[in-house]
Design a protein around this motif. Structure first.
Motif, short mmCIF file in Angstrom:
data_model
loop_
_atom_site.label_atom_id
_atom_site.label_comp_id
_atom_site.label_asym_id
_atom_site.label_seq_id
_atom_site.Cartn_x
_atom_site.Cartn_y
_atom_site.Cartn_z
N VAL A 147 66.10 92.22 111.16
CA VAL A 147 66.29 93.67 111.12
C VAL A 147 65.86 94.24 112.47
CG1 VAL A 147 65.44 95.78 110.02
CG2 VAL A 147 65.98 93.78 108.62
N PRO A 148 66.55 95.25 112.99
CA PRO A 148 66.13 95.82 114.27
C PRO A 148 64.64 96.18 114.28
CG PRO A 148 68.23 96.74 113.63
CD PRO A 148 67.78 95.89 112.48
N GLY A 149 63.95 95.72 115.33
CA GLY A 149 62.53 95.98 115.45
C GLY A 149 61.65 95.00 114.72
N CYS A 150 62.26 93.93 114.16
CA CYS A 150 61.49 92.97 113.37
C CYS A 150 61.64 91.56 113.93
CB CYS A 150 61.95 92.98 111.91
SG CYS A 150 61.59 94.51 111.03
N ALA A 151 60.65 90.73 113.62
CA ALA A 151 60.70 89.31 113.95
C ALA A 151 60.92 88.53 112.66
CB ALA A 151 59.40 88.88 114.62
N VAL A 152 61.57 87.38 112.76
CA VAL A 152 61.88 86.59 111.56
C VAL A 152 61.38 85.16 111.73
CG1 VAL A 152 64.20 86.07 112.45
CG2 VAL A 152 63.74 85.84 110.01
N THR A 153 60.81 84.61 110.65
CA THR A 153 60.32 83.23 110.63
C THR A 153 60.81 82.57 109.35
OG1 THR A 153 58.30 83.88 111.80
CG2 THR A 153 58.29 81.74 110.70
N ARG A 154 61.38 81.39 109.49
CA ARG A 154 61.82 80.65 108.30
C ARG A 154 60.61 80.18 107.50
NH1 ARG A 154 66.29 76.34 107.01
NH2 ARG A 154 65.17 74.99 105.57
N LEU A 155 60.65 80.39 106.17
CA LEU A 155 59.57 79.97 105.29
C LEU A 155 59.87 78.63 104.62
CD1 LEU A 155 58.81 83.37 103.49
CD2 LEU A 155 57.42 82.26 105.26
N GLY A 156 61.11 78.43 104.19
CA GLY A 156 61.47 77.24 103.44
C GLY A 156 62.34 77.63 102.26
N GLY A 157 62.70 76.66 101.45
CA GLY A 157 63.64 76.91 100.38
C GLY A 157 63.02 76.83 98.99
N MET A 158 63.57 77.63 98.08
CA MET A 158 63.28 77.49 96.66
C MET A 158 64.50 76.84 96.02
SD MET A 158 61.21 80.97 95.55
CE MET A 158 60.54 80.20 94.07
N ARG A 159 64.28 75.76 95.31
CA ARG A 159 65.39 75.01 94.69
C ARG A 159 65.49 75.40 93.22
NH1 ARG A 159 67.04 69.10 96.31
NH2 ARG A 159 67.87 70.46 97.94
N TYR A 160 66.67 75.81 92.82
CA TYR A 160 66.95 76.22 91.45
C TYR A 160 67.87 75.20 90.79
CZ TYR A 160 65.11 80.83 92.74
OH TYR A 160 64.31 81.86 93.16
N ARG A 161 67.54 74.82 89.55
CA ARG A 161 68.35 73.85 88.82
C ARG A 161 68.86 74.47 87.52
NH1 ARG A 161 64.02 70.86 90.87
NH2 ARG A 161 64.60 69.08 92.18
N MET A 163 69.10 74.64 83.90
CA MET A 163 68.27 74.00 82.89
C MET A 163 68.41 74.70 81.55
SD MET A 163 64.85 72.98 85.06
CE MET A 163 64.68 71.42 84.19
N ALA A 164 68.09 73.95 80.50
CA ALA A 164 68.12 74.47 79.14
C ALA A 164 67.22 73.59 78.28
CB ALA A 164 69.55 74.48 78.60
N TRP A 232 71.26 78.77 79.02
CA TRP A 232 70.84 78.02 80.19
C TRP A 232 70.59 79.00 81.34
CZ3 TRP A 232 73.41 78.07 84.87
CH2 TRP A 232 74.70 78.61 84.87
N GLY A 233 69.83 78.56 82.33
CA GLY A 233 69.57 79.41 83.49
C GLY A 233 69.14 78.58 84.67
N MET A 234 69.20 79.19 85.85
CA MET A 234 68.77 78.54 87.08
C MET A 234 67.26 78.75 87.22
SD MET A 234 71.64 77.27 88.12
CE MET A 234 71.29 76.69 89.78
N VAL A 235 66.51 77.69 87.03
CA VAL A 235 65.05 77.76 87.01
C VAL A 235 64.50 77.20 88.32
CG1 VAL A 235 62.95 76.99 85.83
CG2 VAL A 235 65.01 77.57 84.50
N PRO A 236 63.62 77.95 89.00
CA PRO A 236 63.05 77.43 90.25
C PRO A 236 62.11 76.27 89.99
CG PRO A 236 62.03 79.52 89.68
CD PRO A 236 63.15 79.31 88.70
N ALA A 237 62.08 75.32 90.93
CA ALA A 237 61.22 74.15 90.77
C ALA A 237 59.77 74.56 90.56
CB ALA A 237 61.35 73.25 92.00
N GLN A 238 59.35 75.68 91.20
CA GLN A 238 57.96 76.11 91.11
C GLN A 238 57.60 76.62 89.71
OE1 GLN A 238 60.09 76.90 93.47
NE2 GLN A 238 59.18 76.42 95.45
N PRO A 250 72.18 67.34 87.49
CA PRO A 250 71.29 66.91 88.60
C PRO A 250 71.89 67.13 89.98
CG PRO A 250 71.27 65.29 86.84
CD PRO A 250 72.36 66.27 86.49
N ASP A 251 73.22 67.21 90.08
CA ASP A 251 73.84 67.45 91.39
C ASP A 251 74.16 68.93 91.61
OD1 ASP A 251 73.85 64.72 92.02
OD2 ASP A 251 75.69 64.41 90.86
N GLY A 252 73.71 69.78 90.70
CA GLY A 252 74.11 71.19 90.77
C GLY A 252 73.03 72.14 91.25
N ALA A 253 72.00 71.61 91.90
CA ALA A 253 70.93 72.49 92.37
C ALA A 253 71.44 73.49 93.41
CB ALA A 253 69.79 71.66 92.96
#
Length: 293
Positions: A147-161, A163-164, A232-238, A250-253
């Protein structure tokens, strides 16, 4: 432009409160005095800064001035804290619901005795907009473009699977995750801005409008709804409850890469928050998730 600090405070207070009356109470002046300061600020900038709706809305020009007002307020608060040692600094931060429910609150907890947090819960696709219009100073966002005037840093990914429960999987997917099954199986969605389930359905060639939806707009309750068999829903690994749900595909994350965006302004308070968030993300998120650096 020669901008008056009192006028900038009036703008910030009006946006925070949502009205001139609320700003007047916060500043201990009359609504008329707030209105006069806002008019003087608009005259000084030569721009309309606010739409006097209920609540007030910041114009595009107003966003830049609001950022300035809040940056000055943060610098002043940090200086007062250094000089007096009693100033309680409030930092508005935008965070997506799943991050707030899993790793962000523990990251901020050690600072909560010294700083006050005004957390704005918003979808990761929308948090950058709160930075853009000046409502927050930092954000956890899926937007890698600063965003204008801002700095950006990559944090990492949240993986959603996808599940049911085992019972729901047996009922709705007896022959596996087929197009026909996905089109009729009920799906749990966080809210109408949540595109994760729709993204997965599109990847599988299914019209997202086909299956019935359950809207559950709270992160922990969302996972509870999946655990209770709503669909069913996309549930984060955390947040995956150990042993209670099955991975339908298993291949649909789906990976959601998150970034930390904050004002380029350097202050001790904002730096401490950034350090805490980045340290927590190193432990909590997937750093091999595909995405822009």
């Amino acid at each position: 432009m020669d901008l008056d600090l009192g006028q900038l405070r009036a703008l910030e207070a009006t946006v925070t409160a949502g009205s001139l009356d609320g700003a007047a109470r916060a500043l201990h002046v009359t609504p008329s005095a707030v209105s006069q300061r806002l008019k003087a600020l608009e005259t000084a900038t030569g721009r309309v800064l606010l739409v006097r709706s209920k609540p007030v809305r910041v114009t595009e020009s107003g966003q830049a001035v609001l950022r300035l007002a809040r940056q000055i307020a943060l610098l002043a608060a940090d200086a007062a804290r250094e000089l007096v040692g009693e100033e309680r600094i409030t930092l508005p931060i935008a965070v997506n619901a799943d991050s707030m429910a899993t790793w962000v609150l523990p990251a901020l907890a050690p600072l909560a005795g010294e700083l006050a947090f005004d957390l704005h819960r918003e979808d990761q696709e929308r948090t950058a907009a709160l930075l853009r219009d000046g409502r927050v100073m930092a954000a956890v966002t899926a937007d890698a473009e600063p965003v204008p005037g801002c700095a950006v840093t990559r944090l990492g990914g949240m993986r959603y699977r996808p599940m049911a429960t085992a019972a729901a999987a047996d009922r709705w997917f007896p022959d596996g995750v087929t197009v026909a099954a996905l089109a009729r199986a009920p799906v749990v969605v966080f809210d109408r801005a949540d595109d994760l389930q729709h993204r997965y359905l599109r990847q599988r060639g299914v019209d997202p409008a086909a299956p019935p939806l359950h809207l559950v707009p709270a992160s922990a309750d969302y996972v509870s709804a999946v655990r209770l068999g709503f669909g069913w829903g996309m549930v984060p690994a955390q947040q995956e409850p150990a042993g209670e749900l099955v991975d339908l595909d298993p291949d649909g994350a789906v990976d959601v890469v998150l970034y930390w965006q904050q004002w380029k302004l350097r202050t001790p308070s904002l730096d401490r928050v950034a350090d805490a968030v980045l340290a927590a993300a190193r432990d909590a998120l997937d750093h091999d998730a595909p995405g822009r650096s």
